[in-house]
Design a protein around this motif. Structure first.
Motif, short mmCIF file in Angstrom:
data_model
loop_
_atom_site.label_atom_id
_atom_site.label_comp_id
_atom_site.label_asym_id
_atom_site.label_seq_id
_atom_site.Cartn_x
_atom_site.Cartn_y
_atom_site.Cartn_z
N CYS A 1 -13.20 19.86 -2.20
CA CYS A 1 -12.38 20.91 -1.60
C CYS A 1 -12.18 20.65 -0.11
N SER A 2 -10.93 20.51 0.27
CA SER A 2 -10.61 20.24 1.67
C SER A 2 -10.92 21.45 2.56
N TYR A 3 -10.80 22.64 2.01
CA TYR A 3 -11.04 23.86 2.81
C TYR A 3 -12.52 24.05 3.11
N SER A 4 -13.36 23.92 2.10
CA SER A 4 -14.77 24.26 2.27
C SER A 4 -15.57 23.17 2.99
N ASP A 5 -15.10 21.93 2.93
CA ASP A 5 -15.83 20.82 3.55
C ASP A 5 -15.21 20.47 4.90
N THR B 1 -3.88 20.82 12.84
CA THR B 1 -4.99 20.03 12.33
C THR B 1 -4.46 18.67 11.93
N GLY B 2 -5.36 17.75 11.62
CA GLY B 2 -4.95 16.40 11.25
C GLY B 2 -4.67 16.25 9.77
N ARG B 3 -4.52 15.01 9.35
CA ARG B 3 -4.23 14.69 7.96
C ARG B 3 -5.09 13.50 7.52
N MET B 4 -5.58 13.60 6.26
CA MET B 4 -6.22 12.45 5.62
C MET B 4 -5.13 11.62 4.94
N ALA B 5 -5.49 10.39 4.60
CA ALA B 5 -4.58 9.52 3.85
C ALA B 5 -5.23 9.13 2.52
N SER B 6 -4.47 9.23 1.46
CA SER B 6 -4.88 8.71 0.16
C SER B 6 -4.01 7.49 -0.14
N VAL B 7 -4.67 6.39 -0.47
CA VAL B 7 -4.01 5.08 -0.47
C VAL B 7 -4.30 4.34 -1.78
N ILE B 8 -3.30 3.60 -2.25
CA ILE B 8 -3.50 2.77 -3.44
C ILE B 8 -2.59 1.55 -3.35
N TYR C 1 -9.72 17.60 6.68
CA TYR C 1 -8.81 18.51 7.35
C TYR C 1 -8.32 19.56 6.35
N SER C 2 -8.05 20.76 6.87
CA SER C 2 -7.50 21.83 6.04
C SER C 2 -6.56 22.68 6.89
N HIS C 3 -5.29 22.67 6.56
CA HIS C 3 -4.31 23.44 7.31
C HIS C 3 -4.57 24.94 7.15
N ARG C 4 -4.92 25.36 5.93
CA ARG C 4 -5.16 26.79 5.71
C ARG C 4 -6.43 27.26 6.42
N ALA D 1 0.82 -1.21 0.00
CA ALA D 1 0.00 0.00 0.00
C ALA D 1 0.86 1.26 0.00
N CYS D 2 0.70 2.07 -1.04
CA CYS D 2 1.37 3.36 -1.15
C CYS D 2 0.44 4.42 -0.58
N ILE D 3 0.97 5.28 0.31
CA ILE D 3 0.14 6.22 1.06
C ILE D 3 0.77 7.61 1.06
N VAL D 4 -0.07 8.64 0.88
CA VAL D 4 0.35 10.01 1.16
C VAL D 4 -0.70 10.65 2.06
N MET D 5 -0.26 11.63 2.85
CA MET D 5 -1.14 12.33 3.77
C MET D 5 -1.25 13.79 3.36
N THR D 6 -2.46 14.34 3.45
CA THR D 6 -2.68 15.72 3.03
C THR D 6 -3.70 16.42 3.92
N ALA D 7 -3.66 17.77 3.86
CA ALA D 7 -4.68 18.60 4.52
C ALA D 7 -4.76 19.91 3.75
#
Length: 248
Positions: free
Chosen positions: A212-216, A236-243, A221-224, A96-102
């Protein structure tokens, strides 16, 4: 146990498994509530470990590789011993390849025959420094690539200065159309549009989530957003996108 997940809106081989997490279903307290998956945002380590365990158990996540992201352009193979990178790829089953974003772009890649996958974390710096080119260069096959751009900050909420705009248009003047001047003498930047333009140039078939991470705030999560609400010390936290590739 079930967790709400975002499924990519793309048509890929059945053995390609992919999703993006939301902020629901975990144990983290405010301001990380609740499924924060990042260890580097000052959340309790025990909470993050429990959140990751829940994600792995709920989704059957195989051999997850959690990266130490630094807004670099480094893209590594899943089996590589280091975790210092902003992208990961694999041509093997059960990795599983994973990145985290906010707010940054989570970009998932696979090929049409279902034998190669990658996950990329692309903020404006990584995008300007060609992390997407680096990612595509790792692919040595002939089957066309497909990309999904997951939840990220939209143009409406992503204000940048002239230095950010210049970093893009100085290398490709056509990217100017993804920057719209606002009343603050700054620019609204369509980061996802830039990524799609770049990937299309490399022959990749791109699908946008248009989330949109900011508006939802309920789901992402949205750092900005947190910074606008609480100042520069906001967390703030981070989501993970996984494949990953599953053996059929």
């Amino acid at each position: 146990m079930s967790l709400p997940l975002v499924s990519p809106n793309w048509d890929v081989p059945a053995n390609v498994k992919a999703f993006c997490s939301t902020r629901h279903g975990g144990v983290s307290e405010t301001p990380w509530d609740s499924l924060n998956l990042a260890l580097h945002v000052d959340d309790k380590t025990t909470s993050v470990e429990e959140n990751r365990l829940r994600l792995e158990q709920t989704t059957g996540l195989p051999n997850p590789k959690w990266l130490k992201q630094t807004h670099s352009t480094r893209v590594i193979q899943h089996s590589f011993s280091s975790h210092d990178a902003d992208g990961c790829y694999s041509d093997r089953f059960g990795q599983a390849c994973i990145v985290m974003t906010a707010d940054c772009l989570p970009i998932l890649l696979c090929n049409e025959e279902g034998s190669w996958v990658a996950a990329i974390h692309a903020g404006w710096r990584g995008l300007a420094d060609d992390i997407l080119f680096n990612a595509v260069q790792q692919y040595k096959g002939s089957s066309p690539l497909i990309a999904w751009i997951g939840p990220a900050i939209s143009e409406k909420f992503f204000e940048v200065g002239a230095e950010v705009r210049n970093s893009f248009i100085n290398k490709n003047s056509q990217l100017d159309r993804y920057f719209n001047a606002n009343s603050h003498q700054k620019w609204q930047c369509d980061l996802a549009g830039i990524a799609e333009c770049e990937l299309t140039r490399y022959g990749v078939n791109v699908h946008q989530s248009n989330l949109c991470s900011y508006s939802d705030a309920d789901n992402f999560y949205s750092h900005r957003r947190a910074t606008h609400q609480f100042g520069n010390t906001a967390t703030t936290g981070r989501m993970a996108s996984v494949i990953w590739l599953e053996s059929l």
